[in-house]
Design an enzyme around this catalytic site. Structure first.
Site, PDB file in Angstrom:
ATOM      1  N   HIS A   1      -7.646  -1.333  -2.634  1.00  0.00           N
ATOM      2  CA  HIS A   1      -6.248  -0.943  -2.810  1.00  0.00           C
ATOM      3  C   HIS A   1      -5.754  -1.016  -4.254  1.00  0.00           C
ATOM      4  O   HIS A   1      -4.966  -0.175  -4.677  1.00  0.00           O
ATOM      5  CB  HIS A   1      -5.367  -1.838  -1.942  1.00  0.00           C
ATOM      6  CG  HIS A   1      -3.917  -1.456  -1.921  1.00  0.00           C
ATOM      7  ND1 HIS A   1      -3.452  -0.311  -1.293  1.00  0.00           N
ATOM      8  CD2 HIS A   1      -2.818  -2.046  -2.466  1.00  0.00           C
ATOM      9  CE1 HIS A   1      -2.145  -0.221  -1.441  1.00  0.00           C
ATOM     10  NE2 HIS A   1      -1.728  -1.257  -2.154  1.00  0.00           N
TER      11      HIS A   1
ATOM     12  N   ASP B   1      -9.674   0.555   1.548  1.00  0.00           N
ATOM     13  CA  ASP B   1      -8.314   0.058   1.365  1.00  0.00           C
ATOM     14  C   ASP B   1      -7.813  -0.473   2.711  1.00  0.00           C
ATOM     15  O   ASP B   1      -7.553   0.294   3.633  1.00  0.00           O
ATOM     16  CB  ASP B   1      -7.425   1.192   0.865  1.00  0.00           C
ATOM     17  CG  ASP B   1      -6.021   0.742   0.493  1.00  0.00           C
ATOM     18  OD1 ASP B   1      -5.571  -0.296   1.008  1.00  0.00           O
ATOM     19  OD2 ASP B   1      -5.380   1.457  -0.302  1.00  0.00           O
TER      20      ASP B   1
ATOM     21  N   SER C   1       0.749   2.748  -3.699  1.00  0.00           N
ATOM     22  CA  SER C   1       1.144   1.954  -2.541  1.00  0.00           C
ATOM     23  C   SER C   1       2.589   2.318  -2.175  1.00  0.00           C
ATOM     24  O   SER C   1       2.879   3.491  -1.962  1.00  0.00           O
ATOM     25  CB  SER C   1       0.957   0.471  -2.836  1.00  0.00           C
ATOM     26  OG  SER C   1       1.040  -0.310  -1.675  1.00  0.00           O
TER      27      SER C   1
END
Length: 324
Positions: free
Chosen positions: A301, A273, A118
């Site tokens: 995610h 995601d 991320s």
């Protein structure tokens, strides 16, 4: 770009405790918490957490075989156990890149594997493009390139269509006259002199993010996400970064991806995601053809989802020379 069959998926390694930890004074009034896990003298690696502002957790250590790795994890400026808490002063992408270099020198490594998911993938790319000679491999999850398009997906239009009920709460916290720029409106509240105003905005901001990162509802994770201290650190620091385009020029990470040539890499990306959609991972693959892109068909995610875990653990095993 296929994922392993569900029955063959790897899980996290058992819990492990650090063999060393401490605080490093990085200047500008900041001290960052660090810890090293695994085996001293093992394969050097650094773990970069997400948000920004999220801090490290014990479970994140479990993505590495402790018998093979010497992995350093740290709480980035202003979050987790680092001090001062939730500080925005001298807290930019390039301060964090310098902190990673300071930690590498502290650990005594010439080079190391860089692992980030991320926001951690953003920071990993920024670090690797600035210091490619210090990176042996890259393992990345949930690619975020800090583009305006990605920010708009989360804070203008896109994810709002998938989670309309939570979006209504997120946008509804802001008066209608300010909703044309929610990042700026939240910035005003997250930097307010009134602690109650800051906390209220932080909880709503963190709830929105918590919903977008989960493929399936996870009440326990949402409770952690919106706990007072976590919410304040994530919301303030994340908003601070997004308000400044993460201190990156438009398209910078793709523009400079040629600097990654020769660095082995794996991207593990969830097909579903909603926080960092696969388009960014695909764009990075086009700019860095050598990287292996794994799109997990039933993945979202979070690294704790089975298909995402499998891809990441297999990648760290492979780069440590472990077969299977």
């Amino acid at each position: 770009m296929s994922a392993a069959a569900s029955s063959d998926r790897r899980g996290l390694y058992p819990p492990v405790e650090p063999f060393a930890s401490g605080m490093l004074d990085v200047g500008d009034g900041h001290s960052i918490y660090w810890e090293r896990c695994g085996t001293p003298g093992g394969k050097p690696a650094v773990f970069l957490h997400g948000a920004p502002g999220g801090g490290c957790s014990a479970k994140q250590r479990q993505q590495f075989d402790p018998a093979l790795y010497d992995v350093l994890l740290f709480d980035q400026r202003g979050c987790g156990r680092s001090t001062p808490f939730a500080s925005l002063e001298s807290n930019t992408t390039w301060h964090l890149v310098a902190d990673i270099e300071a930690l590498r020198e502290l650990a005594g490594h010439d080079r190391w594997m860089v692992f980030g998911g991320s926001w951690g993938s953003t920071l990993a790319l920024a670090y690797a493009e600035k210091h490619p000679e210090r990176v042996t491999e890259l393992v990345l999850r949930g690619i975020f390139l800090a583009s305006q398009q990605e920010a708009n997906w989360l804070y203008k239009y896109g994810a709002s269509e998938l989670y309309p009920e939570t979006w209504s709460e997120f946008a509804g916290h802001i008066p209608a006259a300010e909703r044309h720029d929610l990042v700026a409106a939240y910035h005003k509240r997250l930097t307010s002199d009134d602690p109650a105003v800051r906390l209220a905005a932080a909880k709503v901001w963190s709830m929105w993010e918590g919903v977008t990162v989960t493929l399936l509802p996870d009440p326990e994770m949402l409770a952690d996400f919106t706990a007072d201290d976590h919410a304040v650190a994530v919301a303030r620091i994340e908003n601070h970064y997004f308000s400044h385009d993460c201190w990156l020029e438009p398209g910078q990470l793709l523009r400079d991806a040629h600097r990654l040539r020769g660095i082995p890499g794996v991207i593990v990306q969830g097909r579903h995601d909603c926080c960092t959609p696969p388009a960014a991972a695909w764009a990075l693959k086009q700019a860095w053809p050598e990287v292996e892109l794994q799109i997990v068909p039933d993945g979202g995610h979070l690294f704790t989802e089975p298909g995402i875990t499998d891809g990441l653990v297999r990648a760290t095993d492979r780069f440590a020379g472990k077969a299977g």
